[in-house]
Design a protein around this motif. Structure first.
Motif, PDB file in Angstrom:
ATOM      1  N   TYR A   1      -0.749   7.260   7.982  1.00  0.00           N
ATOM      2  CA  TYR A   1      -1.085   7.181   6.563  1.00  0.00           C
ATOM      3  C   TYR A   1      -0.611   8.403   5.766  1.00  0.00           C
TER       4      TYR A   1
ATOM      5  N   SER B   1     -12.013   5.912   1.592  1.00  0.00           N
ATOM      6  CA  SER B   1     -10.858   5.770   2.463  1.00  0.00           C
ATOM      7  C   SER B   1     -11.224   6.195   3.876  1.00  0.00           C
TER       8      SER B   1
ATOM      9  N   LEU C   1     -10.040   7.182   7.476  1.00  0.00           N
ATOM     10  CA  LEU C   1      -8.833   7.751   8.079  1.00  0.00           C
ATOM     11  C   LEU C   1      -9.066   7.857   9.581  1.00  0.00           C
TER      12      LEU C   1
ATOM     13  N   GLU D   1       0.831  -1.206   0.000  1.00  0.00           N
ATOM     14  CA  GLU D   1       0.000   0.000   0.000  1.00  0.00           C
ATOM     15  C   GLU D   1       0.863   1.252   0.000  1.00  0.00           C
ATOM     16  N   GLN D   2       1.841   1.309   0.912  1.00  0.00           N
ATOM     17  CA  GLN D   2       2.702   2.493   0.965  1.00  0.00           C
ATOM     18  C   GLN D   2       3.538   2.627  -0.298  1.00  0.00           C
TER      19      GLN D   2
ATOM     20  N   SER E   1       2.131   7.511   3.623  1.00  0.00           N
ATOM     21  CA  SER E   1       1.941   6.396   2.690  1.00  0.00           C
ATOM     22  C   SER E   1       0.863   6.760   1.692  1.00  0.00           C
ATOM     23  N   THR E   2      -0.395   6.524   2.054  1.00  0.00           N
ATOM     24  CA  THR E   2      -1.476   6.831   1.119  1.00  0.00           C
ATOM     25  C   THR E   2      -1.788   8.320   1.041  1.00  0.00           C
TER      26      THR E   2
ATOM     27  N   GLY F   1      -6.634   3.493   7.131  1.00  0.00           N
ATOM     28  CA  GLY F   1      -5.318   3.813   7.660  1.00  0.00           C
ATOM     29  C   GLY F   1      -5.432   4.636   8.929  1.00  0.00           C
TER      30      GLY F   1
ATOM     31  N   THR G   1     -10.343   1.515   1.713  1.00  0.00           N
ATOM     32  CA  THR G   1      -9.044   1.459   2.377  1.00  0.00           C
ATOM     33  C   THR G   1      -9.208   1.945   3.810  1.00  0.00           C
TER      34      THR G   1
END
Length: 334
Positions: free
Chosen positions: A234, A196, A198, A50-51, A237-238, A229, A227
């Protein structure tokens, strides 16, 4: 693995180039959600992928959207924006995953399967995916070795903290209730988008189980990729993908009460204030890039709030079926 990637000029026999070309080419046709399915003891490898993919390719309005640790459901829960990679560790209990992956193949979803003899084969997978990411970046026409949007959220966080130090308060942010979240999502999620989650909160098993149920509800209701994170992790990464990649994401920010809180030695603010500032700073960054973002303040029991959102999402699906109507989807910006 390294020698095969270095020496072979034939795409079919070069494992890294083959994966990279597949990811890049499929992304250009709309299948940009690279979904990693892995044997139970390999599931955390997906977080590393993912990252790697998000930070390397999510820029200039394009990129690969990696999907890790998502519930594995029946084929009708997936849209036409998926590309599946199945990492299968031999001698592990994989029968359920084998059946699920075979169902995806029968449903004409693109699937690559890599068989690992043992956990030591992960070393080769690290190299394969790094090589493949560089190739995919070339196919997509972007530079995979920079991260132009990572610093942005840090700068926004510093501005929020400066406001706190001068006024004694963090900027006010709107808070949405579970039913409001479900209603908003019903008008934002459409084929090709992804949701996503978060989480600015303490990692716990009950919370992660609740997020898993929320992801399952979203997939079943809207057939969208999901997703999850923890913040601020995160952001490194994302976070790059969220701001620099395709504008197809919808972001659900879950913010804890940050209690109990602790002071930061030598600083005029606490760890809780810092975390809230990071959440506010990233929310500002997302909205600056015209991303759709919804913030929810978690109460004393974060898992209960997440479960309430999942129940509201499922209730929205039932309401849509009864009325036979859905709100028109807005056009997706890229």
């Amino acid at each position: 693995m390294a020698e095969r990637c270095r020496l072979s000029t034939d795409m079919q026999t070069n494992p890294g180039a083959y994966l990279g070309a597949a990811m890049g080419s499929l992304a250009k046709t709309g299948r940009d959600k690279v979904t990693v399915i892995a044997s139970p003891s390999l599931t955390t490898f997906g977080l590393w992928v993912e990252q790697l993919l998000a930070e390397s390719t999510g820029k200039e309005g394009t990129g690969l959207i990696p999907i890790a640790q998502e519930p594995v459901l029946k084929p009708n829960a997936y849209g036409a924006d998926r590309f599946f990679v199945y990492l299968k560790l031999n001698r592990e209990k994989n029968s359920a995953l084998d059946q699920a992956v075979q169902a995806l193949v029968k449903a004409d979803q693109p699937v690559l399967q890599f068989n690992l003899r043992d956990c030591y084969d992960l070393g080769a997978e690290f190299f394969r995916w790094e090589f493949a990411t560089a190739v995919a970046g070339h196919v997509l026409g972007i530079h995979p070795f920079d991260q132009p949007n990572v610093q942005e959220s840090k700068d926004n966080t510093n501005r929020v903290l400066e406001t706190f130090q001068s006024t004694g308060r963090l900027p006010a942010q709107p808070n949405h209730q579970p039913k409001e979240v479900a209603k908003a999502l019903s008008g934002l999620l459409q084929p090709g988008t992804y949701l996503s989650v978060l989480g600015y909160t303490t990692p716990t098993r009950p919370l992660e189980a609740a997020v898993g149920r929320l992801r399952r509800a979203l997939m079943s209701t809207y057939s969208v990729a999901t997703t999850f994170g923890y913040g601020p992790r995160y952001l490194h990464s994302t976070g790059q993908l969220h701001k620099g990649g395709p504008n197809t994401g919808v972001f659900l920010e879950l913010v804890d009460r940050m209690a109990p809180d602790l002071p930061i030695p030598g600083r005029p603010f606490s760890f809780g204030t810092l975390a809230n500032a990071q959440a506010s700073g990233d929310l500002e960054s997302l909205r600056t890039h015209h991303r759709q973002a919804i913030r929810v303040q978690l109460g004393r029991n974060p898992a209960t709030v997440v479960d309430a959102i999942a129940a509201a999402v499922m209730g929205t699906r039932g309401s849509d079926r009864r009325t036979g109507t859905r709100k028109p989807y807005p056009k997706t910006r890229r």
